[in-house]
Write a protein that holds these residues in place. Structure first.
Motif, short mmCIF file in Angstrom:
data_model
loop_
_atom_site.label_atom_id
_atom_site.label_comp_id
_atom_site.label_asym_id
_atom_site.label_seq_id
_atom_site.Cartn_x
_atom_site.Cartn_y
_atom_site.Cartn_z
N GLU A 35 34.98 32.70 33.32
CA GLU A 35 36.00 33.57 33.91
C GLU A 35 36.28 33.21 35.36
O GLU A 35 37.45 33.17 35.79
CB GLU A 35 35.55 35.04 33.82
N LEU A 36 35.24 32.95 36.13
CA LEU A 36 35.44 32.66 37.55
C LEU A 36 36.24 31.36 37.75
O LEU A 36 36.98 31.23 38.72
CB LEU A 36 34.09 32.57 38.25
N ASP A 37 36.09 30.42 36.83
CA ASP A 37 36.87 29.18 36.92
C ASP A 37 38.31 29.37 36.46
O ASP A 37 39.23 28.72 36.98
CB ASP A 37 36.22 28.08 36.07
N PRO B 36 40.52 35.40 44.18
CA PRO B 36 40.00 36.75 44.43
C PRO B 36 41.11 37.73 44.78
O PRO B 36 42.09 37.39 45.45
CB PRO B 36 39.06 36.53 45.61
N THR C 35 29.00 41.12 33.73
CA THR C 35 30.26 40.43 33.99
C THR C 35 31.11 41.19 35.00
O THR C 35 31.68 40.61 35.93
CB THR C 35 31.03 40.23 32.67
N LEU D 149 32.31 39.64 38.62
CA LEU D 149 33.73 39.52 38.96
C LEU D 149 34.06 40.32 40.22
O LEU D 149 34.83 39.87 41.07
CB LEU D 149 34.59 40.01 37.79
N ALA E 76 32.88 38.58 43.25
CA ALA E 76 33.75 37.45 43.59
C ALA E 76 35.03 37.90 44.26
O ALA E 76 35.87 37.06 44.63
CB ALA E 76 34.06 36.64 42.34
N HIS F 174 37.29 40.32 42.94
CA HIS F 174 38.35 40.81 42.06
C HIS F 174 38.37 42.33 42.01
O HIS F 174 37.36 43.01 42.28
CB HIS F 174 38.15 40.25 40.65
N ILE G 67 24.82 32.35 39.11
CA ILE G 67 25.90 33.22 39.57
C ILE G 67 25.35 34.57 39.99
O ILE G 67 24.74 35.27 39.20
CB ILE G 67 26.94 33.39 38.46
#
Length: 347
Positions: free
Chosen positions: A35-37, A42, A55, A59, A62, A64, A211
């Motif tokens: 998902e991050l890729d 952001p 998750t 997210l 990061a 989001h 992560i």
């Protein structure tokens, strides 16, 4: 509660369930690096399933703007404790089933006893990992044990509720062993938290290379980046959301259990609530159809048959009706799976 999906009942087992939903997942088994890729930079408005909170926490960490939904009230309350209060991980049904499998392997197979799995997990060379997996851990004894548990008449298959039993590939014993072999031949064990979780039942000793937010037993409280947690059906939430409300969504395992009608409704709701050009990540335990596994090999969690990253508005891969890659053409019980290399029955 939605009648279209069995996930809200809070039980994946055919026995021992109570009237109230229980904790299914104490941790999550999906590599949020996918998902991050794939997601926008952001600040994107993203939707995920709450589950154990891993998750959603990663997210949000990061940067989001995260909304997490879950139909299981017990699962949602657990995610809230972890995300908002920093509570430690607990044991859910999935962890108990995995622990039973590891216990059986340790009792029956020398390579799986004592610190054998941990020595394997401390390796960091995929070539050496692949050799050790095939020569030592993936033994004839493991094939017999996995067959007794994971084939259609095996103990796990018989223990699952019918809706979830139908999701398992017909030879899930060989399928799962092949997926583990695929992962260890590509990703370093020593920095793979999902490998440690699956094969050793513990967290990565040093989570620094992995992560943040998805790899330790405690999710750090998110303070100003709090995740919005909603007790609702994901389809109903998407249908009621304003058009284009989200920039991205990740919907792992959502279609493993419900039928084709739910899948079609979900896909229509996604196209309504995720903006054109937005990204959707789908995961399924099923074996891939003609369109292939997508990014399943890139997902370090080892479990998934299909990991599909789709950008709405772009042409989708060509599909044959009945394949499970996206909910637009869900696989139905009885659909032939992708043929695999014949394997000699060790019995």
């Amino acid at each position: 509660m939605s009648a279209a999906t069995p996930w809200g009942d809070g039980s994946i087992l055919a026995f021992g369930s109570s009237c109230s939903p229980g904790l299914l997942f104490g941790r999550m088994y999906e590599d949020v690096g996918i998902e991050l890729d794939a997601f926008p930079p952001p600040g994107a408005r993203v939707l995920c399933i709450a589950s154990a909170g891993d998750t959603a926490g990663a997210l949000a960490a990061a940067g989001h703007d995260v909304t997490a939904v879950d139909l299981n009230a017990a699962q949602l309350a657990y995610a809230r404790r972890r995300l908002h209060d920093g509570a430690p991980a607990e044991t859910g049904t999935a962890e108990r089933l995995l622990a039973l499998g590891r216990f059986a392997a340790a009792r029956a197979l020398p390579a799986w006893r004592s610190d054998g799995p941990e020595r394997f997990l401390r390796l960091d060379d995929p070539a050496e990992q692949a050799r050790r997996w095939h020569d030592e851990l993936d033994s004839r004894g493991l094939r017999i044990l996995a067959g007794l548990a994971l084939r259609p008449a095996g103990t796990l298959a018989l223990a699952l509720r019918p809706a979830f039993r139908e999701v398992m590939p017909g030879r899930f014993d060989s399928v799962l062993r092949r997926r583990i072999g695929r992962a260890v031949a590509r990703h370093s064990n020593s920095s793979n938290p999902w490998a440690w979780r699956l094969l050793a039942g513990r967290e990565l000793p040093d989570p620094a290379p992995a992560i943040a937010g998805a790899t330790s037993s405690t999710v750090v409280p998110l303070a100003g980046r709090a995740v919005r947690l909603l007790h609702c059906d994901v389809v109903e939430h998407l249908e009621r959301s304003p058009r284009g409300a989200y920039d991205a969504a990740t919907l792992s395992n959502v279609l493993d259990g419900p039928g084709p009608q739910f899948a079609r409704r979900l896909w229509a709701a996604v196209r309504h609530a995720v903006r054109p050009g937005g990204v959707v990540v789908w995961r399924s335990l099923r074996e891939p159809g003609p369109a292939g596994p997508g990014q399943a090999a890139a997902d370090r969690s080892m479990l998934w048959g299909v990991v599909r990253v789709e950008r709405l508005g772009e042409p989708a891969p060509e599909r044959t009706p009945g394949t499970p890659e996206t909910p637009e053409t869900p696989e139905t019980p009885g659909t032939p799976e992708t043929p695999e290399t014949p394997e000699k029955d060790p019995r």
